[in-house]
Write an enzyme that holds these catalytic residues in place. Sequence first.
Site, PDB file in Angstrom:
ATOM      1  N   LYS A 151      -6.904  -5.674  15.510  1.00  0.00           N
ATOM      2  CA  LYS A 151      -7.357  -4.816  15.295  1.00  0.00           C
ATOM      3  C   LYS A 151      -8.731  -3.711  15.564  1.00  0.00           C
ATOM      4  O   LYS A 151      -9.758  -4.156  15.691  1.00  0.00           O
ATOM      5  CB  LYS A 151      -8.229  -5.327  13.620  1.00  0.00           C
ATOM      6  CG  LYS A 151      -8.052  -4.424  12.072  1.00  0.00           C
ATOM      7  CD  LYS A 151      -8.017  -5.487  11.338  1.00  0.00           C
ATOM      8  CE  LYS A 151      -8.744  -4.369  10.380  1.00  0.00           C
ATOM      9  NZ  LYS A 151      -8.047  -3.330   9.888  1.00  0.00           N
TER      10      LYS A 151
HETATM   11  C1  LIG Z   1      -2.990  -0.455  10.815  1.00  0.00           C
HETATM   12  C2  LIG Z   1      -3.153  -1.929   9.509  1.00  0.00           C
HETATM   13  N1  LIG Z   1      -1.701  -1.937   8.987  1.00  0.00           N
HETATM   14  C3  LIG Z   1      -2.748  -3.080   8.173  1.00  0.00           C
HETATM   15  C4  LIG Z   1      -3.646  -3.271   7.643  1.00  0.00           C
HETATM   16  C5  LIG Z   1      -3.492  -4.365   6.641  1.00  0.00           C
HETATM   17  O1  LIG Z   1      -4.202  -5.085   6.657  1.00  0.00           O
HETATM   18  P1  LIG Z   1      -4.880  -6.002   6.342  1.00  0.00           P
HETATM   19  O2  LIG Z   1      -4.105  -6.465   4.755  1.00  0.00           O
HETATM   20  O3  LIG Z   1      -5.012  -7.965   6.521  1.00  0.00           O
HETATM   21  O4  LIG Z   1      -5.852  -5.832   5.627  1.00  0.00           O
HETATM   22  C6  LIG Z   1      -4.656  -2.938   8.245  1.00  0.00           C
HETATM   23  C7  LIG Z   1      -5.660  -2.955   7.282  1.00  0.00           C
HETATM   24  O5  LIG Z   1      -6.959  -2.121   7.716  1.00  0.00           O
HETATM   25  C8  LIG Z   1      -4.571  -1.883   9.023  1.00  0.00           C
HETATM   26  O6  LIG Z   1      -5.637  -1.301   9.705  1.00  0.00           O
END
Ligand SMILES: Cc1ncc(COP(=O)(O)O)c(C=O)c1O
Length: 290
Positions: A151
């Site tokens: 991330k």
């Molecule tokens: C690119 C992306 N995909 C998926 C998600 C969903 O991830 P999570 O459920 O861990 O928040 C996020 C969350 O910010 C994201 O930035």
Amino acid sequence: MPGIVWLNGDLSPLETATTSVADHAHLYGDGVFEGIRIYHHKIFKLDEHLERLYHGVAYLGFKMTLGSKELRATILEVCKLADVDTGYIRLNVTRGTGLGVDPKGIPSIPNVMVMVSTLNLFPSEAYEHGVSAVISPIRVIPADSLDPRVKCIGRYASSILAKHLANRQGAGDAIMLNHQGYVAEGTAMNLFIVKDRVLGTPLPASGILEGITRNTVIVLAREAGYKVVEEFLTPFDVISADECFFTGTAAEVMPMTSLEGRDINLGAVGQVTQDIMSRFKAHTNTGTPF
Ligand SMILES: Cc1ncc(COP(=O)(O)O)c(C=O)c1O
């Protein structure tokens, strides 16, 4: 937007919290972050978020001066001070402070921020009626450039471009494909389809962030007796699905009821989606108390 910020050991109100202009994420996007929800005075999936954060730091190749246990205790402490029942934590870790792309030039002291505030990504009507989506011409960054499971702050420029495009087209979000043309994810959300009551979602190898909400929904759906398949999906699979929904920490479980102007489930939120939404809501009570 009230809130408090803990930055490298110092606490301040959100309005006045500041960081160095030479912070490496401010200059180059060189850092990782987590968005974490607080429900019912408890931090939801705290350990899962910490694990993803530390894996991301290792991938970017720097070392945290703060251990995972210490950071966990700090987050709990900041939440206690903020004393919110429902809220949103933004946890940022950057490589440190210094000019120049070369990591050699950065003293090995990461900047660590814990912000506790609130976030409403979508208006409440969107949860009743669903959002529309378009297919973005901007594709996800391939794993051989930057692994999507990290991330990384810098990665979000492409998501922002895709979201900007969705805004211009009057859509709630954009679905991003990978370079093979398979469906990856929304701009900051994972995607699920429902076909004949079977849930389908892109494989991690499709170029997705392996969302914590996604993984939670997979477990909750299987516990409820649904079959869930992680697979390569095409735009056709999405458009011909019985139901679709997005998942994410910020978005929670968000129905998607039209794609590129074509209705899905006649433009209404489907039964399976509603069931998953209520199971997820019940599960938000399982966080870490502070
Ligand atoms: C690119 C992306 N995909 C998926 C998600 C969903 O991830 P999570 O459920 O861990 O928040 C996020 C969350 O910010 C994201 O930035």
